[in-house]
Scaffold this active site. Structure first.
Site, short mmCIF file in Angstrom:
data_model
loop_
_atom_site.label_atom_id
_atom_site.label_comp_id
_atom_site.label_asym_id
_atom_site.label_seq_id
_atom_site.Cartn_x
_atom_site.Cartn_y
_atom_site.Cartn_z
N ARG A 30 0.85 -1.20 0.00
CA ARG A 30 0.00 0.00 0.00
C ARG A 30 0.88 1.25 0.00
NH1 ARG A 30 -5.04 -1.70 0.01
NH2 ARG A 30 -5.45 -3.67 1.04
N HIS A 101 7.88 0.54 -10.81
CA HIS A 101 6.63 0.29 -10.07
C HIS A 101 5.45 0.83 -10.86
CE1 HIS A 101 8.03 4.27 -8.82
NE2 HIS A 101 6.78 4.59 -8.56
#
Ligand code: AMP
Ligand code: ZN
Length: 115
Positions: A30, A101
């Site tokens: 997260r 990412h």
């Protein structure tokens, strides 16, 4: 593994993170500063600075990361209403961590074009 890379250190367990997924090539956590009700970062286990640095032998990894993003969107319950997978690249792209990412953002309507 570059010892000064934030995401490498998280993947190695040297820094804490809220991990939601892990396999042999992808780790998902997260985001520490969520920009939507669901904001997950899909990290490549291998240190690659950005999508611009993905070589021939790592191309399958990009598809894998997107597929895991779709899987996690469904798991998070945001797939029906829709979501966004984002790859910030380089300075103008807004990239702040130089480790490959993909952002998974969902749970609210998104504007277009992005800022
Ligand atoms: P980008 O700006 O596309 O490179 O994305 C980097 C993201 O990493 C940002 O959304 C940050 O909020 C997030 N971030 C920075 N530090 C951490 C951390 N320690 N744990 C989780 N997410 C982080
Ligand atoms: Zn790294």
């Amino acid at each position: 593994m570059p010892s000064d890379c934030l995401f490498c250190r998280i993947i190695a367990g040297q820094l804490p993170a809220s991990q939601v997924y892990s396999d042999d090539s992808v780790v998902a956590i997260r985001d520490i500063a969520p920009q939507a009700p669901t904001h997950i970062l899909l990290l490549s286990r291998k240190h690659i600075a950005s999508v611009a640095d993905v070589g021939e032998k790592d191309r399958d990894l990009l598809g894998k990361i997107l597929a895991v993003g779709a899987e996690l969107a469904a798991r998070e319950g945001v797939a029906t209403d829709g979501y966004r997978l984002v790859v910030n690249t380089g300075r103008n792209g807004g990239q702040t961590v130089d480790h490959l990412h993909v952002h998974l953002l969902g749970g609210r309507p998104m504007a277009w074009p992005p800022g």
